[in-house]
Design a protein around this motif. Structure first.
Motif, short mmCIF file in Angstrom:
data_model
loop_
_atom_site.label_atom_id
_atom_site.label_comp_id
_atom_site.label_asym_id
_atom_site.label_seq_id
_atom_site.Cartn_x
_atom_site.Cartn_y
_atom_site.Cartn_z
N ASP A 270 0.84 -1.19 0.00
CA ASP A 270 0.00 0.00 0.00
C ASP A 270 0.88 1.24 0.00
OD1 ASP A 270 -2.32 -1.53 0.13
OD2 ASP A 270 -2.30 -1.57 2.32
N SER A 271 0.50 2.24 -0.80
CA SER A 271 1.19 3.53 -0.82
C SER A 271 0.23 4.57 -0.26
CB SER A 271 1.62 3.89 -2.24
OG SER A 271 2.52 2.92 -2.74
N ILE A 272 0.58 5.15 0.86
CA ILE A 272 -0.33 6.04 1.60
C ILE A 272 0.22 7.46 1.53
CG2 ILE A 272 -1.30 6.52 3.89
CD1 ILE A 272 -0.69 3.22 4.08
N ASN A 273 -0.63 8.40 1.08
CA ASN A 273 -0.21 9.79 0.92
C ASN A 273 -0.42 10.61 2.18
OD1 ASN A 273 0.38 9.21 -1.73
ND2 ASN A 273 -1.42 10.22 -2.58
N TYR A 274 0.28 11.76 2.25
CA TYR A 274 -0.03 12.76 3.26
C TYR A 274 -1.47 13.21 3.04
CZ TYR A 274 4.74 13.47 4.99
OH TYR A 274 5.96 13.30 5.60
N PRO A 275 -2.19 13.60 4.11
CA PRO A 275 -3.58 14.05 3.94
C PRO A 275 -3.67 15.20 2.93
CG PRO A 275 -3.04 13.79 6.27
CD PRO A 275 -1.76 13.62 5.51
N ASP A 276 -4.66 15.13 2.05
CA ASP A 276 -4.91 16.17 1.04
C ASP A 276 -3.68 16.48 0.20
OD1 ASP A 276 -7.55 16.50 2.05
OD2 ASP A 276 -6.74 17.74 3.67
N SER A 277 -2.92 15.47 -0.15
CA SER A 277 -1.69 15.67 -0.91
C SER A 277 -1.47 14.47 -1.83
CB SER A 277 -0.51 15.81 0.05
OG SER A 277 0.72 15.69 -0.64
N SER A 278 -0.70 14.70 -2.92
CA SER A 278 -0.34 13.59 -3.80
C SER A 278 1.04 13.04 -3.46
CB SER A 278 -0.36 14.06 -5.27
OG SER A 278 0.58 15.11 -5.44
N SER A 279 1.65 13.54 -2.36
CA SER A 279 3.00 13.12 -1.97
C SER A 279 2.92 11.93 -1.00
CB SER A 279 3.75 14.27 -1.29
OG SER A 279 3.88 15.36 -2.18
N PHE A 280 3.77 10.92 -1.23
CA PHE A 280 3.77 9.72 -0.39
C PHE A 280 4.14 10.05 1.05
CE2 PHE A 280 4.92 7.14 -4.35
CZ PHE A 280 3.64 6.65 -4.49
N LEU A 281 3.37 9.50 1.99
CA LEU A 281 3.76 9.48 3.41
C LEU A 281 4.53 8.20 3.71
CD1 LEU A 281 3.67 10.34 6.41
CD2 LEU A 281 1.40 9.29 6.55
N ARG A 282 3.98 7.06 3.21
CA ARG A 282 4.69 5.79 3.44
C ARG A 282 4.24 4.72 2.44
NH1 ARG A 282 0.52 5.63 7.33
NH2 ARG A 282 -0.58 3.64 7.52
N HIS A 283 5.13 3.74 2.24
CA HIS A 283 4.78 2.48 1.58
C HIS A 283 4.69 1.45 2.70
CE1 HIS A 283 5.80 4.35 -2.19
NE2 HIS A 283 7.07 4.49 -1.85
N GLN A 284 3.64 0.63 2.69
CA GLN A 284 3.47 -0.35 3.76
C GLN A 284 3.27 -1.75 3.16
OE1 GLN A 284 1.19 0.94 7.20
NE2 GLN A 284 0.08 -0.99 7.20
N TYR A 285 3.98 -2.72 3.75
CA TYR A 285 3.95 -4.09 3.26
C TYR A 285 3.66 -5.04 4.42
CZ TYR A 285 5.67 -8.45 1.17
OH TYR A 285 5.77 -9.73 0.69
N PRO A 286 2.79 -6.05 4.21
CA PRO A 286 2.02 -6.33 2.99
C PRO A 286 0.78 -5.44 2.90
CG PRO A 286 1.61 -8.02 4.64
CD PRO A 286 2.65 -7.11 5.22
N SER A 287 0.14 -5.44 1.73
CA SER A 287 -1.06 -4.64 1.53
C SER A 287 -2.20 -5.11 2.43
CB SER A 287 -1.51 -4.76 0.07
OG SER A 287 -2.79 -4.18 -0.12
N ALA A 288 -3.05 -4.15 2.81
CA ALA A 288 -4.23 -4.47 3.62
C ALA A 288 -5.46 -4.74 2.74
CB ALA A 288 -4.53 -3.32 4.58
N LEU A 289 -5.28 -4.75 1.42
CA LEU A 289 -6.43 -4.97 0.52
C LEU A 289 -6.96 -6.40 0.65
CD1 LEU A 289 -5.27 -3.24 -2.78
CD2 LEU A 289 -7.08 -2.47 -1.25
N PRO A 290 -8.27 -6.59 0.38
CA PRO A 290 -8.84 -7.95 0.43
C PRO A 290 -8.18 -8.88 -0.59
CG PRO A 290 -10.57 -6.28 0.23
CD PRO A 290 -9.27 -5.58 0.02
N GLU A 291 -8.13 -10.15 -0.29
CA GLU A 291 -7.47 -11.14 -1.13
C GLU A 291 -8.01 -11.17 -2.57
OE1 GLU A 291 -4.74 -13.63 -2.38
OE2 GLU A 291 -4.72 -12.73 -0.38
N PRO A 292 -9.36 -11.06 -2.80
CA PRO A 292 -9.84 -11.07 -4.19
C PRO A 292 -9.27 -9.91 -5.01
CG PRO A 292 -11.66 -11.43 -2.67
CD PRO A 292 -10.47 -11.05 -1.84
N VAL A 293 -9.09 -8.74 -4.39
CA VAL A 293 -8.52 -7.58 -5.09
C VAL A 293 -7.06 -7.84 -5.41
CG1 VAL A 293 -8.04 -5.10 -4.97
CG2 VAL A 293 -10.14 -6.00 -3.95
N VAL A 294 -6.33 -8.41 -4.46
CA VAL A 294 -4.92 -8.74 -4.68
C VAL A 294 -4.78 -9.73 -5.85
CG1 VAL A 294 -2.90 -9.87 -3.65
CG2 VAL A 294 -4.23 -8.23 -2.30
N ARG A 295 -5.69 -10.70 -5.93
CA ARG A 295 -5.64 -11.67 -7.04
C ARG A 295 -5.86 -10.98 -8.38
NH1 ARG A 295 -8.39 -15.30 -3.54
NH2 ARG A 295 -10.40 -14.83 -4.55
#
Length: 436
Positions: free
Chosen positions: A230-255
């Motif tokens: 997951d790539s998470i931005n600063y609030p109200d910004s297009s700039s990255f705050l952090r990359h986080q591993y592994p993704s928190a997305l549901p498994e069907p989306v990951v597939r």
């Protein structure tokens, strides 16, 4: 005793040396620097001159040249196959790299096999009054077909912002676009790319949702995805705050992300190489949209894979270049999750009290599961720091491993406080106002 393999790394930097030395069998490898990051990415580069300089270093080397690798964008990504062709080292084709790097050509390839991409079109940089491509509506992103680290990429809400962004791109597009012409001239381009060139401006409809990165490799024609972050931005910004591993997305989306990535990479024709693809996932519409393809793994994520899976992702790059099994272990690391944080400043200023390497080593000892790289030097004006996005300045990259998001954030907050950076001659407004 088996002779150690000589691996030449284009743009080998101090920040990546520790993780390179942590790949499996590293004691059997010798990592040699081949050109510096400054030579490769600062100012307007000449691919021909860089290639010549790299060849003179390699020609004078007294030993076997077993692999030539790199984990940076253009021109590193294109030099790897060009040098590989001359020295017989393993890499993907130059054409497959360019099909990823040239954002317009990449979109043309993507739309042949998937629907999961935004509407896009070229913008005429020569027009007296530049206009968005027909049928496209605001908000849009306007960007050069080639750039470093989101340089000259602008989110625009109306005609006025569109014209201002195009003017900025017009002034700066040549820095990467001109050198890229040298690379394009080496390829037999399809009819759809005739006359397009490297100094191209692209408009794409804005995407929303959760930003994710998919990392993988192609080995023997088989596409493998080994991680989704997951790539998470600063609030109200297009700039990255952090990359986080592994993704928190549901498994069907990951597939589904795995499936789209495999189809696109097969279409592009990549082999014996790593890749990193950025996407947006909109949970409300349950829609995936491909943002861009990088023809290399992300060196930004090396520590994250090491923290969670036990081996940095550099292992895949090195193994592919040597014709060995590139697969990564799964969840064999010391932490359940990891993040790379971008400590940023949204106004210009001069940086003081920059910690020394000894200071950083002490912080890393005091806070287990962290690593810190500071970007600016003592007394540096932020606006003179190269390769920043259009809206902010990076102060430090902070890697944290932990067993929960709270754990990751607590370690990050402790690191920021311990850094103790100070600023003077700050300029209010400027970049920070663009985030409003």
């Amino acid at each position: 005793m088996t002779e150690r393999k000589n691996i030449f790394v284009l743009g080998l930097d101090e920040a990546n040396l520790p993780t390179l030395r942590n790949v499996p069998h590293a004691d059997a490898y010798v990592f040699h620097p081949l050109l510096t990051v400054e030579e490769l990415q600062h100012g307007e580069v000449s691919v021909a001159e860089l290639k010549e300089k790299a060849e003179s270093i390699l020609d004078s080397f007294d030993g076997s040249i077993d692999a030539i690798v790199g984990y940076w964008d253009f021109p590193v990504s294109t030099l790897v196959p060009m040098l590989g062709e001359r020295y017989g080292t393993r890499s993907t084709s130059l054409e497959s790299v360019v099909k990823c790097e040239h954002k317009y050509w990449s979109r043309l390839e993507q739309q042949k096999v998937v629907d999961e991409h935004p509407r896009f079109g070229r913008v005429d940089l020569e027009a007296d009054v530049p206009r968005p491509p027909e049928g496209m509506s605001f908000p849009l992103w306007v960007k050069p077909a080639l750039s470093y680290s989101s340089e000259l990429a602008f989110g625009v809400k109306d005609e006025q912002e569109f014209r201002e962004a195009v003017e900025e791109i017009r002034k700066g597009v040549g820095r990467v676009g001109r050198p890229f012409e040298y690379v394009l001239d080496r390829l037999d381009l399809p009819a759809e790319m005739a006359g397009v060139g490297g100094q191209v401006c692209l408009a794409e409809e804005s995407l929303s949702g959760v930003q994710v990165a998919v990392e993988g490799y192609v080995h023997g024609g088989e596409v493998t995805v080994y991680g989704v972050l997951d790539s998470i931005n600063y609030p109200d910004s297009s700039s990255f705050l952090r990359h986080q591993y592994p993704s928190a997305l549901p498994e069907p989306v990951v597939r589904r992300l795995h499936d789209v990535s495999a189809r696109v990479m097969r279409q592009i024709g990549m082999d014996s190489a790593t890749f990193s693809i950025e996407y947006f996932y909109d949970p409300q519409a349950d829609a995936i949209n491909l943002l861009e393809i990088n023809p290399r793994h992300s060196q930004s994520h090396a520590e994250l894979f090491e923290y969670v899976d036990g081996v940095p992702n550099h292992h895949c790059m090195v193994s592919l270049a040597l014709g060995r099994d590139p697969s990564l272990p799964y969840r064999a690391g010391p932490y359940k999750m990891a993040a790379k944080w971008y400590h940023r400043w949204f106004a210009d200023g001069v940086v003081h009290q920059v910690p020394t390497r000894e200071d950083l080593d002490r912080i890393e000892r005091e806070i287990p599961g962290v690593r810190i790289d500071v970007v600016p030097e003592e007394g540096q004006r932020l606006s003179r720091t190269p390769q920043q996005d259009s809206y902010s300045y990076e102060l430090a990259h902070i890697f944290t491993g932990g067993d929960s998001e709270e754990d990751l954030r607590a370690k990050y907050d402790r690191c920021v406080a311990a850094l103790g950076l100070a600023f003077d001659e700050t300029t209010p407004g400027g970049r920070d106002t663009k985030n409003a």
